[in-house]
Design an enzyme around this catalytic site. Structure first.
Site, mmCIF file in Angstrom:
data_model
loop_
_atom_site.group_PDB
_atom_site.id
_atom_site.type_symbol
_atom_site.label_atom_id
_atom_site.label_comp_id
_atom_site.label_asym_id
_atom_site.label_seq_id
_atom_site.Cartn_x
_atom_site.Cartn_y
_atom_site.Cartn_z
ATOM 1 C CD GLU A 114 -3.513 -5.954 -5.980
ATOM 2 O OE1 GLU A 114 -1.929 -6.666 -4.998
ATOM 3 O OE2 GLU A 114 -4.135 -5.399 -5.012
ATOM 4 C CG HIS A 234 -0.058 2.397 -6.194
ATOM 5 N ND1 HIS A 234 -0.183 2.329 -7.449
ATOM 6 C CD2 HIS A 234 -0.184 1.122 -5.832
ATOM 7 C CE1 HIS A 234 -1.419 1.838 -7.558
ATOM 8 N NE2 HIS A 234 -1.405 0.436 -6.383
ATOM 9 N NE ARG A 280 2.011 -1.550 -7.146
ATOM 10 C CZ ARG A 280 1.605 -2.179 -5.770
ATOM 11 N NH1 ARG A 280 2.501 -1.419 -5.124
ATOM 12 N NH2 ARG A 280 0.088 -2.313 -5.683
ATOM 13 C CG HIS A 338 2.619 2.159 -2.115
ATOM 14 N ND1 HIS A 338 1.396 2.337 -1.796
ATOM 15 C CD2 HIS A 338 1.715 1.284 -2.127
ATOM 16 C CE1 HIS A 338 0.010 1.580 -1.734
ATOM 17 N NE2 HIS A 338 0.644 0.484 -1.618
ATOM 18 N NE ARG A 373 5.040 -3.946 -1.509
ATOM 19 C CZ ARG A 373 3.583 -3.828 -1.713
ATOM 20 N NH1 ARG A 373 2.713 -4.632 -1.482
ATOM 21 N NH2 ARG A 373 2.934 -2.516 -2.177
HETATM 22 C C1 SIN Z 1 -3.160 -1.550 -4.083
HETATM 23 O O1 SIN Z 1 -4.419 -1.461 -3.885
HETATM 24 O O2 SIN Z 1 -2.773 -1.157 -5.681
HETATM 25 C C2 SIN Z 1 -2.058 -1.237 -3.614
HETATM 26 C C3 SIN Z 1 -1.746 -2.918 -2.642
HETATM 27 C C4 SIN Z 1 -0.200 -3.460 -2.580
HETATM 28 O O3 SIN Z 1 0.098 -2.196 -2.607
HETATM 29 O O4 SIN Z 1 0.258 -4.227 -2.092
#
Ligand code: SIN
Length: 526
Positions: A114, A234, A280, A338, A373
């Site tokens: 991620e 998000h 993000r 989000h 975050r």
């Molecule tokens: C996601 O799966 O993109 C969300 C994960 C998160 O917000 O930590």
């Protein structure tokens, strides 16, 4: 009619924080109250990412710490980051001990990549279904323990507090807002765990019930709040007109999905060299601005050479319902509220500034996420801090049950009158937040938001308790956003587009500060 429950601890919320605190408090007598059925409508159960933990040979809690710190944009509480990154492995071990099966390939964890994580580090369950499996597992485990009384279908209205001490909470049967079905939970320890604030925004990935009620309740008993201006959007919510907007997990980009416009142009690279895997806040702003210029924005998975459905069953189901085939079609996306980094200010044991009031998970703010975050650190933080709260409470002898409360004094004198009419105003409020206190804000837009709040408040007196809470939370966030005259992490002010390190301080205030501001500036009374 009234009912009374008495216990050492009462927990509000049945997502991961509520459940984990409850199970960790064993053998202390606990009551867990939830608005619907256990786990229902919790953001945790919808989490598609997983739990970030340094489990591979090259990785370490120190590297995880550094990644988290870097993402947090300079404003975090380093002690809290140390705690979560150090305890991550313990949490994984605990979960495996109670039977959770993380995805593995040839005996090794199958880890997602991620954004802004140095390594693949996110443990997951059944692809993108981590939240659902974790919540169900905790519910089953909690039910077997025997020290927890579960009370479902109750909306909590307020915290009972006297002389800065908590004595319990007052609620009503969820479906019967207009009826006298009050329920009083008498307890010297109240733990708030109702999740974030997403649903005060028109575009959100959060369940409808997640609108910041814990922040509203805690504010009203004078608890300190912190960093409320930091709302994470998000970047890739599915934009097909469904409310809430279905999340398309960041792990899809981790597997190589592109973000493109109508000309197949990967425009994020204009703003950051990491493109789709930039932090993000940068990706969300880039999409937001591209849209403002009239472009369309899409997730592009057409080049994937693996089975999308197998890897991302939840996202795949959303796409099927929207008649989108990811191997052939572009997927329309929009940034959506989000996660809230701000919340009720807590210390390293989850204590708030009000005696006997605790908070954990997204409604709290430990400072572990700072201004932005890192993905999949939220479930981790929820697990780690829930355990810490339980450990702290269990280390103290049970407090005397307080009998000095006359419940009659705490039953609301005025009833709310129409949930139906409130819907129109809830939508207006959510649109206001999106438009004026969204991905980008400035002094004018924030003032405009207050004008709208004032109008909505005037037109909706006593209409709905939910709307009242949503208005208060919206005002608190807007007030916080006004105070921070710089841009940092998820808080982007077009009138102050740069970081100002002279302002590098967490923004702590309480309800009275908001009231004073509103009284002087807008002549608004609450
Ligand atoms: C996601 O799966 O993109 C969300 C994960 C998160 O917000 O930590």
């Amino acid at each position: 009619m009234e009912s009374i429950y008495k216990s050492d601890v009462v927990i509000v919320g049945s997502g991961i924080s509520g459940l984990m605190t409850a199970v960790s408090l064993y053998p202390r007598k606990v009551t867990l109250v939830t608005k619907r059925k256990l786990g229902e409508m919790s953001s945790s159960a919808w989490a598609q990412g997983g739990i970030a933990a340094a489990v591979t040979k090259n990785d370490s809690p120190e590297i995880h710490f550094q990644d988290t710190l870097k993402a947090s944009s300079g404003l975090s509480n380093e002690k809290a980051i140390k705690i979560i990154t150090k305890d991550a492995l313990d949490i994984v071990n605990f979960l495996e001990k109670i039977g959770v099966l993380f995805d593995k390939t040839n005996g090794e964890y199958t880890l997602s990549k991620e954004a802004a994580h140095t390594y693949r580090r996110v443990l997951k369950i059944n692809g993108d279904q981590s939240g659902k499996f974790l919540v169900n597992h905790l519910i089953n485990f909690a039910k077997k323990q025997g020290h927890i009384t579960f009370v479902e279908d109750i909306s909590i209205d307020h915290i009972i507090q006297k002389n800065n001490k908590c004595h319990g909470i007052m609620g009503h049967i969820h479906k019967d807002e207009a009826v006298d079905n009050f329920v009083f939970f008498q307890s010297p320890n109240v733990i708030l765990a109702t999740g974030g604030i997403g649903s005060i925004y028109a575009h959100t990935t959060n369940p409808r019930d997640v609108y910041g009620e814990s922040i509203a309740m805690a504010a009203q008993v004078g608890a300190e709040l912190v960093d409320l201006e930091f709302v994470q959007f998000h970047p890739t919510a599915l934009d097909v007109g469904i409310d809430p907007a279905p999340l398309l997990t960041e792990a899809i980009r981790g597997e190589g999905a592109y973000i493109v416009d109508e000309n197949n142009f990967r425009f994020i690279f204009k703003d950051h060299e990491s493109g789709e895997l930039a932090p993000r806040d940068i990706v969300s702003r880039s999409i937001h601005r591209h849209k403002e210029k009239g472009h369309s924005t899409f997730l592009d998975c057409r080049h994937f050479n693996f089975d999308f459905h197998l890897m991302f069953p939840t996202a795949s189901q959303y796409l099927i319902e929207a008649s989108i085939n990811p191997s052939k079609d572009l997927i329309p996306i929009i940034p959506a509220a989000h996660y809230h980094m701000g919340g009720i200010k807590v210390d390293e044991d989850g204590k708030t500034s009000v005696d006997g009031l605790w908070a954990c998970g997204e409604c709290s703010s430990t400072g572990a996420h700072g201004a932005n975050r890192l993905a999949s650190n939220s479930l981790l933080e929820a697990f780690v801090f829930s355990k810490r709260i339980a450990k702290k409470i269990n280390s103290e002898p049970p407090k005397q049950s307080h009998n000095l409360i006359n419940i009659e004094n705490y039953i609301p004198k005025e009833k709310t009158i129409s949930k139906i009419r409130a819907k129109k105003y809830i939508w207006q409020l959510r649109s206001t937040m999106n438009k004026f206190v969204g991905v980008e804000r400035n002094q004018n837009s924030l003032e405009q938001a207050f004008v709208e709040f004032s109008r909505i408040e005037r037109e909706t007196e006593r209409l709905s308790a939910k709307l009242k809470d949503m208005l208060l939370v919206s005002k608190l966030i807007t007030f916080a956003a006004m105070q921070r005259k710089e841009s940092r992490g998820t808080h982007f002010r077009t009138d102050y587009p740069n970081k100002d390190n002279t302002l590098l301080k967490r923004n702590v205030f309480n309800h009275v500060d908001l009231l004073n501001y509103l009284n002087t500036k807008f002549d608004m009374a609450n």
